[in-house]
Structure formats: structure tokens, C-alpha cells
Design an enzyme around this catalytic site. Structure first.
Site, PDB file in Angstrom:
ATOM      1  N   SER A  14       0.835  -1.208   0.000  1.00 57.58           N
ATOM      2  CA  SER A  14       0.000   0.000   0.000  1.00 57.58           C
ATOM      3  C   SER A  14       0.867   1.254   0.000  1.00 57.58           C
ATOM      4  O   SER A  14       0.351   2.368  -0.046  1.00 57.58           O
ATOM      5  CB  SER A  14      -0.938   0.011   1.213  1.00 57.58           C
ATOM      6  OG  SER A  14      -0.221  -0.209   2.411  1.00 57.58           O
ATOM      7  N   HIS A 147     -40.616  20.123 -12.857  1.00 54.45           N
ATOM      8  CA  HIS A 147     -40.573  19.276 -14.072  1.00 54.45           C
ATOM      9  C   HIS A 147     -39.805  19.975 -15.199  1.00 54.45           C
ATOM     10  O   HIS A 147     -40.053  19.712 -16.383  1.00 54.45           O
ATOM     11  CB  HIS A 147     -41.972  18.917 -14.564  1.00 54.45           C
ATOM     12  CG  HIS A 147     -42.869  18.358 -13.501  1.00 54.45           C
ATOM     13  ND1 HIS A 147     -42.993  17.017 -13.263  1.00 54.45           N
ATOM     14  CD2 HIS A 147     -43.661  18.976 -12.590  1.00 54.45           C
ATOM     15  CE1 HIS A 147     -43.843  16.805 -12.260  1.00 54.45           C
ATOM     16  NE2 HIS A 147     -44.250  17.994 -11.821  1.00 54.45           N
ATOM     17  N   SER A 268     -13.735  25.810 -27.492  1.00 53.46           N
ATOM     18  CA  SER A 268     -13.709  24.578 -28.264  1.00 53.46           C
ATOM     19  C   SER A 268     -12.546  24.656 -29.239  1.00 53.46           C
ATOM     20  O   SER A 268     -12.214  25.724 -29.738  1.00 53.46           O
ATOM     21  CB  SER A 268     -15.027  24.425 -29.020  1.00 53.46           C
ATOM     22  OG  SER A 268     -14.825  23.655 -30.180  1.00 53.46           O
ATOM     23  N   LYS A 274     -17.702  28.881 -29.080  1.00 57.51           N
ATOM     24  CA  LYS A 274     -18.088  28.119 -27.898  1.00 57.51           C
ATOM     25  C   LYS A 274     -17.430  28.601 -26.622  1.00 57.51           C
ATOM     26  O   LYS A 274     -16.301  29.042 -26.602  1.00 57.51           O
ATOM     27  CB  LYS A 274     -17.726  26.650 -28.109  1.00 57.51           C
ATOM     28  CG  LYS A 274     -18.579  25.984 -29.157  1.00 57.51           C
ATOM     29  CD  LYS A 274     -19.808  25.380 -28.555  1.00 57.51           C
ATOM     30  CE  LYS A 274     -19.397  24.189 -27.763  1.00 57.51           C
ATOM     31  NZ  LYS A 274     -20.335  23.126 -27.746  1.00 57.51           N
ATOM     32  N   ASN A 276     -17.422  26.660 -23.095  1.00 56.86           N
ATOM     33  CA  ASN A 276     -17.921  25.445 -22.445  1.00 56.86           C
ATOM     34  C   ASN A 276     -17.761  25.509 -20.926  1.00 56.86           C
ATOM     35  O   ASN A 276     -16.700  25.864 -20.426  1.00 56.86           O
ATOM     36  CB  ASN A 276     -17.165  24.222 -22.978  1.00 56.86           C
ATOM     37  CG  ASN A 276     -17.412  24.014 -24.460  1.00 56.86           C
ATOM     38  OD1 ASN A 276     -18.490  24.311 -24.969  1.00 56.86           O
ATOM     39  ND2 ASN A 276     -16.397  23.521 -25.160  1.00 56.86           N
ATOM     40  N   GLU A 281     -19.239  21.034 -15.482  1.00 56.09           N
ATOM     41  CA  GLU A 281     -19.503  19.686 -16.003  1.00 56.09           C
ATOM     42  C   GLU A 281     -18.664  18.634 -15.279  1.00 56.09           C
ATOM     43  O   GLU A 281     -19.141  17.549 -14.945  1.00 56.09           O
ATOM     44  CB  GLU A 281     -19.187  19.624 -17.499  1.00 56.09           C
ATOM     45  CG  GLU A 281     -20.138  20.422 -18.358  1.00 56.09           C
ATOM     46  CD  GLU A 281     -19.649  20.467 -19.801  1.00 56.09           C
ATOM     47  OE1 GLU A 281     -20.114  19.667 -20.607  1.00 56.09           O
ATOM     48  OE2 GLU A 281     -18.775  21.313 -20.114  1.00 56.09           O
TER      49      GLU A 281
HETATM   50  N1  ARG Z   1      -1.079  -1.735   4.845  1.00 56.86           N
HETATM   51  C1  ARG Z   1      -2.095  -2.195   5.727  1.00 56.86           C
HETATM   52  C2  ARG Z   1      -3.398  -1.441   5.451  1.00 56.86           C
HETATM   53  O1  ARG Z   1      -3.332  -0.421   4.862  1.00 56.86           O
HETATM   54  C3  ARG Z   1      -1.699  -1.955   7.133  1.00 56.86           C
HETATM   55  C4  ARG Z   1      -2.214  -2.972   8.101  1.00 56.86           C
HETATM   56  C5  ARG Z   1      -1.597  -4.250   7.794  1.00 56.86           C
HETATM   57  N2  ARG Z   1      -1.798  -5.263   8.768  1.00 56.86           N
HETATM   58  C6  ARG Z   1      -1.543  -6.525   8.502  1.00 56.86           C
HETATM   59  N3  ARG Z   1      -1.711  -7.361   9.416  1.00 56.86           N
HETATM   60  N4  ARG Z   1      -1.149  -6.880   7.306  1.00 56.86           N
HETATM   61  O2  ARG Z   1      -4.465  -1.880   5.793  1.00 56.86           O
END
Ligand code: ARG
Length: 448
Positions: A14, A147, A268, A274, A276, A281
């Protein structure tokens, strides 16, 4: 046991997105270590070394010098590894009585508490802009619609103020999100708590939390705070999307009510005429993405057994993306709104359509003793006649009107004057200038 395959490590990491939790992580760790030393779980001198190592790391992150290493799954392991590089095996003591499960929950809570504040302010700013607009356009009439058919004349200020109250409810919801985010999960350990004599309340107080999770399993299993934030954001985006939809309509040649400032539109590449409304949007479009994030996390959570499961790592990207969307969009929308101009002549022409006053004619007949249903029928026939003859109501002579009902032969010009019609709707919360002034006063009070 064999090592995890590198490709799996990278897939499950992550780090690329949880980097942004670095400051929250360090802040949480410092509070944790201070508490450990306070409770004699680790030596105070060791705690000092750990804390100064963490502070150095914070500087590295601030200055963009931190050596992120994707072989370590997340920001938590990256920081711990870096700490160990700096102060040796002692760095390993930081994690005493703690798991990444309660750590990541703590970090996300800390991160969100800060961002909720920022988003709340941006939202308040947008509301303030709306109130200023309502003041600036005092007395300007527009056709109100149901409406998407012209219904009754209203004050533009009144219409804009409807958005103020929608956003006011959004701010109320955000306060609720803050409440459920303001609980401190650390001390839950992996799921069952810890045998170390920790002081969770001390950590909560140091970090500015109002309370702690009372159940360690709940503390690490809970993602309600993320879901609540995304729910709040989804409703807010729905409101912003409706506002933008109206600005898009109103700035089209078909309506011609307003003009957006050039700074908030694009040309545009092909059609030189134009202009826009791209920002409006895209705000409308981003709504889909925020809904997507809400549904993603709801779906991730629905089948999970307690406590932590790796699936829960999926909470972050949608959350971060939504925070970014709101933080960039809210100020831009405020600026765009603040710079709109109204096209008085187009509005006058639209409001001059005196069919908009049909309800007032019917009310007039009710005052003469007809039931509203009968009055509705009489005026309906009158309008049908006007449509056929291609005439405005005010173009009919009293005698012609009288054929539909004698009371219509009376002097009724005031009933067909949009300004007077609007002035007459002075019930509380209505569109009369007097009622709108009261509403504005209340709105300013609510905003403060
Ligand atoms: N990278 C993990 C998350 O974002 C952190 C917690 C991980 N815990 C574990 N037991 N793998 O959720």
C-alpha cells in the site's frame, strides 16, 4: 517457510498511496512511545532516542529525502525500517504493545480528523459565497421550475439560498463524521488488546481524541468512519452536481440567464463561438467517482469476518481521492459562483411570461368563493385559450376574461405582475423579498 514472491509483495503493497499517512504515523508513534516510557514499559532514554529518530524521519519526509522502499509493504514498515537504520535494533522497541492493525486505524483517524477540518472550512466558504451572491442579486426575478417547466416566478436569491441550506445539512453530516472519527483505536493490538500495562487514555489525550474504542476487536475492524465520510461526500457531491447542472443550463443560449466568467470555462478547439462550462460539467462528472468510492468500500466491508482483513487496505485510495476531489473542487466552485453575471434582459423576458401567474389568478378566484379545484379548472381553460390565440394573459380584455368567470373581468393587472406576485408570497420560507431577507439573516446566523 519460503519468502513471499516479489510480485505478490508489490501487488499487496500500500506504500504507493499510504505515503500520505507518514506524518500521522510519526505523530501516533511519538505519542505511543512517550506513553510506553511513562508506564516504564521501555526505558526513558531509549524512548528519547526513538523519538529523535522519528523526528529526523519526519524532516526527511518533509524535505522529500525519505528513501521509500517498495520491498516494505506500507508506510508503517518503511518508517520502522528507517528508524532501525538510524538508531539500530532499538528501533524495534517502537512497536511494543502495538500491531499494524491498530496503527493503521490510528493513522487513518488522525489523517481524517485534519482533513475533515479542511473540508468543513471549504464548505463553509462556499456557503458564504452563496450568501454574498444572494445579497448581490437582491430583487432579481427568475422563473422557478417544476418538471423543468416554468412554474412560478421566484427571486434568484431565494433559489440560490436553497443551496445554502443543502450545504448546511452537509456540514451537519460532516460534524457527525467527525464524532465517529474522534475515537482512538490504539492499544487494540492485533485484535485482542495487550498484556503490557499501557495507558490508552493518555495516548488519546496527547493526540487530541475525545474518546477511545471500548472494544479492541471493534477498534481494528471498524471502517465506519471512512464509510461515513464517503457517504457525506456522496450527498455533498449530489448537491454540487445539481447546482452545476443548473449553472450549465442557465448559461446555455436556450436559457441565457447567466454568464460564467471566462476563467471557469474553456473554448472549443473547433468551434470559435463556444464557451464550455467545463468546470461545472466535471464537478457533475466527479460525482460518479465519489459514489464509486463509497460503493467500493461498502462492498469491501460487507462480507468481512472480524477483525482485520487485508481487504481493508482498499479503504484508502477512495478516501484519499475523495478528499482531494473535495479540497480542489470546493474552492473552485466558490470562485466560479462568485464571478457569475446575470443577463437582466433575458431574465426579464423569461419572467414576463405571465402564465407563471396562473396560480395567483386561481387563488384570486378562491378568494371570491370558488373551491380551488374549480378555480384551477377555470384558469386552466383561460390559459388554453391564450395558448391557442398566442396571447399573454395581460393582452386579453376584461370582457374576454369575464367569459371564463365574472371575477376575472375585474382589474387583475397586479395579479399578472411578476414583481407583485413574488412580493405576495411572504409566508415564512417563501420567496417574497421580505421573507428572503429574514431567511438571509437566519442563514448568516447559522453559518457563524
Ligand atoms: N497496509 C495495511 C493497510 O493499509 C496496514 C495494516 C496491515 N496489517 C496486517 N496485518 N497486514 O491496511
Amino acid at each position: 517457510m519460503k519468502d513471499t514472491a516479489r510480485a505478490v509483495l508489490h501487488f499487496t503493497a500500500s506504500l504507493p498511496f499510504d505515503k500520505r499517512l507518514a506524518f500521522a504515523d510519526i505523530k501516533g508513534s511519538i505519542a505511543h512511545v512517550e506513553m510506553l516510557a511513562d508506564r516504564d514499559i521501555i526505558d526513558p532514554h531509549e524512548a528519547e532516542q526513538i523519538i529523535s529518530g522519528l523526528k529526523e524521519i519526519r524532516e526527511e519526509v518533509e524535505q522529500g529525502r525519505f528513501p521509500y522502499d517498495l520491498d516494505f509493504e506500507d508506510i508503517h514498515m518503511n518508517i520502522e525500517k528507517r528508524l532501525t537504520e538510524k538508531i539500530g535494533p532499538l528501533g524495534g522497541k517502537l512497536h511494543t504493545g502495538r500491531s499494524r492493525n491498530d496503527q493503521v486505524a490510528l493513522d487513518t483517524h488522525l489523517y481524517m480528523k485534519e482533513e475533515i477540518e479542511v473540508v468543513g472550512q471549504a464548505l463553509q466558504q462556499l456557503q458564504e459565497t452563496i450568501l454574498h451572491l444572494a445579497e448581490r442579486f437582491e430583487g432579481v426575478l427568475i422563473p422557478g421550475y417544476t418538471h423543468l417547466q416554468r412554474a412560478q416566478p421566484v427571486l434568484l436569491s431565494h433559489h440560490l439560498l436553497a443551496y445554502f441550506w443543502m450545504l448546511q445539512r452537509d456540514r451537519g453530516r460532516l460534524e457527525g463524521v467527525l464524532k465517529c472519527t474522534d475515537l482512538m483505536p490504539l492499544g487494540a493490538g492485533a485484535l485482542a488488546g495487550t498484556g503490557f500495562d499501557i495507558d490508552r487514555l493518555q495516548v488519546a489525550e496527547k493526540l487530541g481524541f475525545s474518546g477511545i474504542y471500548e472494544n479492541s476487536i471493534d477498534a481494528v475492524s471498524d471502517r465506519d468512519y471512512v464509510i461515513e465520510f464517503l457517504s457525506f461526500a456522496a450527498v455533498l457531491m449530489m448537491h454540487l452536481s445539481r447546482l452545476c447542472e443548473e449553472l450549465i443550463n442557465w448559461s446555455s443560449a436556450e436559457f441565457g440567464f447567466i454568464e460564467l466568467d471566462d476563467a471557469y470555462t474553456t473554448g472549443s478547439s473547433m468551434m470559435p463561438q463556444k464557451k464550455n462550462p467545463d468546470l461545472a460539467e466535471l464537478a457533475r462528472g466527479k460525482t460518479g467517482r465519489v459514489y464509486g468510492s463509497l460503493f467500493a468500500i461498502l462492498t469491501v466491508m460487507k462480507g468481512l469476518p472480524l477483525a482485520y482483513n487485508k481487504d481493508m487496505q482498499e479503504d484508502k485510495e477512495g478516501l484519499f481521492d475523495t478528499v482531494d476531489t473535495l479540497k480542489s473542487l470546493l474552492p473552485l466552485l466558490a470562485e466560479m459562483l462568485d464571478t457569475i453575471t446575470v443577463n437582466q434582459s433575458c431574465l426579464k423576458e423569461a419572467v414576463d411570461d405571465d402564465y407563471l401567474c396562473a396560480t395567483d389568478l386561481a387563488d384570486h378566484l378562491v378568494k371570491k368563493g370558488l373551491s380551488f379545484r374549480d378555480a384551477h379548472h377555470v384558469v386552466g381553460s383561460l390559459i388554453a385559450y391564450c395558448r391557442k390565440e398566442e396571447k399573454r394573459l395581460r393582452e386579453l380584455d376584461p370582457e374576454t376574461r369575464g367569459r371564463f368567470h365574472p371575477a376575472l373581468a375585474e382589474e387583475i393587472s397586479a395579479l399578472l405582475d411578476p414583481v407583485k406576485v413574488v412580493e405576495a408570497r411572504n409566508s415564512r420560507g417563501g420567496t417574497a423579498p421580505s421573507a428572503v431577507r429574514e431567511q438571509l439573516k437566519l442563514a448568516w446566523k447559522e453559518l457563524a
